[in-house]
Design an enzyme around this catalytic site. Structure first.
Site, PDB file in Angstrom:
ATOM      1  N   CYS A   1       0.815  -1.228   0.000  1.00 55.88           N
ATOM      2  CA  CYS A   1       0.000   0.000   0.000  1.00 55.88           C
ATOM      3  C   CYS A   1       0.842   1.269   0.000  1.00 55.88           C
ATOM      4  O   CYS A   1       0.332   2.366  -0.220  1.00 55.88           O
ATOM      5  CB  CYS A   1      -0.936   0.015   1.205  1.00 55.88           C
ATOM      6  SG  CYS A   1      -1.971  -1.438   1.302  1.00 55.88           S
TER       7      CYS A   1
ATOM      8  N   HIS B   1      -3.409   7.072   3.040  1.00 52.82           N
ATOM      9  CA  HIS B   1      -3.827   5.820   2.407  1.00 52.82           C
ATOM     10  C   HIS B   1      -5.218   5.476   2.928  1.00 52.82           C
ATOM     11  O   HIS B   1      -5.494   5.572   4.126  1.00 52.82           O
ATOM     12  CB  HIS B   1      -2.824   4.723   2.757  1.00 52.82           C
ATOM     13  CG  HIS B   1      -3.292   3.345   2.385  1.00 52.82           C
ATOM     14  ND1 HIS B   1      -3.778   3.047   1.130  1.00 52.82           N
ATOM     15  CD2 HIS B   1      -3.386   2.196   3.106  1.00 52.82           C
ATOM     16  CE1 HIS B   1      -4.123   1.774   1.100  1.00 52.82           C
ATOM     17  NE2 HIS B   1      -3.903   1.243   2.281  1.00 52.82           N
TER      18      HIS B   1
ATOM     19  N   ASN C   1     -10.194  -0.250   0.175  1.00 53.37           N
ATOM     20  CA  ASN C   1      -8.731  -0.214   0.190  1.00 53.37           C
ATOM     21  C   ASN C   1      -8.202  -0.692  -1.170  1.00 53.37           C
ATOM     22  O   ASN C   1      -8.355  -1.862  -1.513  1.00 53.37           O
ATOM     23  CB  ASN C   1      -8.227  -1.123   1.320  1.00 53.37           C
ATOM     24  CG  ASN C   1      -6.715  -1.112   1.455  1.00 53.37           C
ATOM     25  OD1 ASN C   1      -6.003  -0.643   0.575  1.00 53.37           O
ATOM     26  ND2 ASN C   1      -6.225  -1.663   2.553  1.00 53.37           N
TER      27      ASN C   1
END
Ligand code: UT7
Length: 329
Positions: free
Chosen positions: A116, A256, A286
């Site tokens: 990520c 994020h 996500n």
């Protein structure tokens, strides 16, 4: 002392699948509820690719939109960096498929795999290569098709992830706009808390020790959550110091997008008021390396980021990896 940036972002774009998977759709697939997902994660919908659609397809669309936005022709691009954990094939890189698709025949192209945090790692690399004169026009993409490695029978993970790609174009900066500072870090000792065990050389799919779950994301959610809160808070604080900024100098925090509670905790740590925090986890879930470039594009195109504004980007992911950047747009 003001920083003279080496590289600046001159355009952005996204590529998204058409299909939307809602919390109500998931209620029919596993023992979950819209209420649980919204209150524990902030997610309401996520985009999912259709059969045959690959990460490079989304990346290509994002790249073409970013080039158009930057008024740059594909043949001017000399480097393509694609941050992804879900490349199209074992090798070659998703970046070379994008190169072929857009006709960037003068570019070098490779993938980076930093989960990520991949986009921040890519940004640091692009900035460094532009700063040293090794690259002039860099196309940086973050893109994933996490639905391909998600077990839609596992309620602990399947409600969380989505697909998508975002891209930015970087060139040398000739003014005060650009990348002010970057920070990246990893801790491989904690890799077991979030990983996909299979499909690599340790557990190849043909091995007799291979079991089906190895092809899916496995996560110890609660542990990952705790580390994410600490590391993203640390990284946000550190980048302010590195760039010589206070939270008052920052116009937008772009964290994020994994969980609204992690985003809130990160914002609180550096005392960013809610109106200066960018949130779209509700729409996309996500999307790993895609989450920050998706947010950058949305923030720019919706007017949340104006030319001259300073944004702090911060991410955390499997590995663990984490990092942050301060950018004047
Ligand atoms: O991208 C970077 C890396 N990823 C992250 O940053 C994600 C980090 N982790 C998280 O966001 C959260 O830990 C989750 C959203 C994954 C889970 O939230 P949580 O508040 O930590 O829940 P939990 O794992 O502690 O589970 C609480 C309960 C459990 O039931 P019991 O044992 O208390 O009876 C779970 O079985 O919630 C249950 N549960 C669910 N219930 C309904 C777990 N998933 C679901 C679900 N629907 N989808």
């Amino acid at each position: 002392m003001s920083i003279k940036p080496a590289a600046k972002i001159i355009g952005s774009g996204v590529g998204l699948p058409q299909k939307i998977l809602t919390n109500f759709d998931l209620e029919k697939m596993v023992d979950t509820s819209d209420e649980w997902i919204r209150t524990r994660t902030g997610i309401e919908t996520r985009y999912i690719v259709q059969d045959g659609q690959c990460t490079s397809d989304l990346g290509t669309e994002a790249a073409m939109n970013a080039l158009k936005d930057a008024h740059i022709k594909a043949k001017e691009v000399d480097l393509i960096i694609f941050a992804t954990i879900t490349g199209d094939v074992g090798f070659p890189a998703a970046a070379v498929f994008v190169q072929k698709n857009i006709g960037a025949h003068h570019a070098a192209a490779f993938d980076i795999q930093a989960t990520c945090t991949g986009f921040i790692y890519g940004l640091e690399m692009a900035d460094a290569l532009i700063a040293t004169g090794r690259a002039k026009t860099v196309l940086l993409i973050g893109g994933e098709t996490l639905s391909r490695i998600t077990d839609y029978r596992d309620r602990n993970t399947c409600v969380l992830f989505g697909d998508g790609a975002g891209a930015v174009v970087l060139q040398p900066s000739d003014d005060e706009r650009g990348v002010l500072a970057t920070f990246t870090r990893s801790d491989g000792r904690l890799h077991k808390l979030l990983m996909m065990e299979g499909m690599g050389t340790k557990n190849p799919p043909h091995s007799e020790n291979y079991h089906e779950k190895m092809q899916y994301i496995q996560m110890e959610g609660r542990d990952v959550f705790k580390h994410a809160v600490t590391c993203m808070g640390d990284a946000a604080e550190l980048i302010l110091e590195k760039a010589g900024l206070t939270c008052k100098d920052v116009d937008l925090l772009i964290p994020h997008q994994a969980n609204i509670r992690i985003i809130d905790a990160t914002a609180k740590r550096i005392k960013m008021p809610p109106e200066k925090v960018f949130i779209n986890v509700n729409k996309y879930g996500n999307t790993s390396a895609a989450s920050i470039p998706l947010a950058i594009d949305e923030a720019r195109k919706s007017g949340r980021l104006q030319p001259g504004d300073v944004a702090v980007l911060v991410a955390f992911g499997g590995g663990f990896t984490w990092g942050s950047a301060a950018v004047r747009f």
